[in-house]
Design a protein around this motif. Structure first.
Motif, PDB file in Angstrom:
ATOM      1  N   LEU A   1      43.877   8.499 -66.799  1.00  0.00           N
ATOM      2  CA  LEU A   1      42.681   9.086 -66.920  1.00  0.00           C
ATOM      3  C   LEU A   1      42.953  10.598 -66.420  1.00  0.00           C
ATOM      4  O   LEU A   1      42.915  10.705 -65.184  1.00  0.00           O
ATOM      5  N   GLU A   2      43.143  11.595 -67.176  1.00  0.00           N
ATOM      6  CA  GLU A   2      43.256  12.923 -66.470  1.00  0.00           C
ATOM      7  C   GLU A   2      41.899  13.708 -66.983  1.00  0.00           C
ATOM      8  O   GLU A   2      41.385  13.560 -68.022  1.00  0.00           O
ATOM      9  N   VAL A   3      41.357  14.232 -65.951  1.00  0.00           N
ATOM     10  CA  VAL A   3      40.134  15.142 -65.677  1.00  0.00           C
ATOM     11  C   VAL A   3      40.596  16.517 -65.904  1.00  0.00           C
ATOM     12  O   VAL A   3      41.044  17.188 -64.947  1.00  0.00           O
ATOM     13  N   ILE A   4      40.323  17.246 -66.891  1.00  0.00           N
ATOM     14  CA  ILE A   4      40.770  18.805 -67.061  1.00  0.00           C
ATOM     15  C   ILE A   4      39.356  19.521 -67.025  1.00  0.00           C
ATOM     16  O   ILE A   4      38.717  19.408 -68.115  1.00  0.00           O
ATOM     17  N   PRO A   5      39.313  20.447 -66.132  1.00  0.00           N
ATOM     18  CA  PRO A   5      38.337  21.210 -66.207  1.00  0.00           C
ATOM     19  C   PRO A   5      38.227  22.275 -67.652  1.00  0.00           C
ATOM     20  O   PRO A   5      39.311  22.584 -68.252  1.00  0.00           O
ATOM     21  N   ASN A   6      36.997  22.250 -68.067  1.00  0.00           N
ATOM     22  CA  ASN A   6      36.811  22.994 -69.410  1.00  0.00           C
ATOM     23  C   ASN A   6      37.421  24.631 -69.372  1.00  0.00           C
ATOM     24  O   ASN A   6      37.788  24.807 -70.434  1.00  0.00           O
ATOM     25  N   LYS A   7      37.271  25.105 -68.259  1.00  0.00           N
ATOM     26  CA  LYS A   7      37.778  26.591 -68.235  1.00  0.00           C
ATOM     27  C   LYS A   7      39.273  26.565 -68.607  1.00  0.00           C
ATOM     28  O   LYS A   7      39.892  27.442 -69.118  1.00  0.00           O
ATOM     29  N   ILE A   8      40.097  25.456 -68.228  1.00  0.00           N
ATOM     30  CA  ILE A   8      41.608  25.582 -68.466  1.00  0.00           C
ATOM     31  C   ILE A   8      41.638  25.501 -69.707  1.00  0.00           C
ATOM     32  O   ILE A   8      42.634  25.929 -70.417  1.00  0.00           O
TER      33      ILE A   8
END
Length: 326
Positions: A164-171
């Protein structure tokens, strides 16, 4: 003297309290109206917030984004009512001070939580733009998988390896995001090589015909085989066909079937899929060629054999002569 000072003190207090009471009595109707305005705007804000929430839940996949925007709208309506009530009481300076203070506090919070604010704004913007939705297959910044949740600050993506990867929305907001689910179909490309002795057009026709017979392949007219170029030991071809995505049989299984079908089709029609063959050559820049080296080695071995054979023959003759003399 002390009695006069005490009388003046009480007189001053009485006059001040009396002026406050008179002002309060004069402002009493305005205060009642201001209170009514505040109550009315509180009710309006509550009703408007519910209506806005129901509308936003239909617009956004993320419940958190919809609830946040509805709460912001509700607070804005209520604060507008408070400002109108204060203005009705004649507290213009208070309203101006509150607005200035709110701006300064907002600016300080923005600098202190810049990263969080940026992710939050990016999450809201993506909720409006909707580049992807939950259960879409996306690829961004080296992460490839299925979207499981879209939060205010980040997006959760489950990779095909089970992480499970958590990606910041700004990226996701700043960079290129590839959505493999949006169009509902996907192209599969299979590279294959055939020998130089085989006919390219015949191989392409056989592969295309076999692929067009498969039920799990869509857009039969777009099944194509192209010659890509010349390889070290083969003519390289590219096989293209389309499948429903997401759907059955799935990308990996469809690719497996395609590779198996291409291999079987070429084998049944005696079209060779060659493997790399390497020839060693020692004749570059003054060196000797391998065949010359082998021939020289054979000559040397033959000469050594002849010498050993001649020596053994001489030794045998000498032994025979010595036996006769004895």
């Amino acid at each position: 003297m002390e009695l006069d000072a005490l009388n003046n003190f009480w007189t001053l207090i009485y006059d001040k309290v009396n002026s406050w009471v008179e002002s309060g009595i004069k402002l009493l109707p305005n205060m009642v109206v201001a209170l009514i305005i505040a109550i009315v705007f509180a009710i309006i804000a509550r009703i408007a917030g519910r209506l806005m929430s129901s509308v936003l839940h239909k617009m956004f996949e993320s419940k958190q984004i919809a609830d946040l925007l509805a709460a912001i709208f509700r607070v804005i309506v209520f604060i507008a009512g408070i400002f109108i009530a204060l203005e009705f009481l004649g507290l213009t300076g208070t309203v101006t001070s509150l607005l200035a203070g709110a701006g300064i506090v907002g600016l300080a919070i923005g600098f202190a939580f810049q990263d969080m604010t940026e992710n939050l704004i990016a999450g809201i913007a993506m909720g409006i733009r909707k580049p992807f939705q939950i259960d879409d297959v996306i690829e961004a910044e080296g992460v490839f998988g299925t979207v499981k949740a879209i939060n205010l600050r980040n997006t959760l993506v489950e990779t095909f390896f089970g992480q499970l990867e958590v990606i910041p929305n700004k990226i996701l907001f700043r960079n290129i995001v590839t959505n493999y689910t949006h169009e509902g179909y996907r192209r599969i490309e299979i590279p294959v090589g055939i020998s130089y002795a085989d006919d390219i057009d015949e191989a392409a026709h056989l592969i295309e015909s076999k692929l067009k017979e498969q039920d799990w392949i869509i857009n039969k007219d777009d099944v194509n085989v192209f010659a890509e170029g010349f390889g070290d030991s083969s003519v390289n071809l590219l096989v293209w066909f389309w499948i429903d995505y997401p759907g059955e049989p799935g990308y990996m299984l469809a690719r497996h079937r395609g590779v198996s079908l291409v291999h079987k089709t070429l084998a049944e029609n005696n079209i060779l899929i060659p493997f790399p063959i390497r020839t060693l050559d020692f004749g570059i820049k003054g060196g000797e060629k391998l065949n010359a080296m082998l021939q020289e080695q054979q000559k040397t071995s033959a000469n050594q054999y002849d010498c050993e054979h001649s020596r053994e023959k001489r030794d045998s003759v000498d032994r025979s002569n010595r036996d006769k003399s004895q």
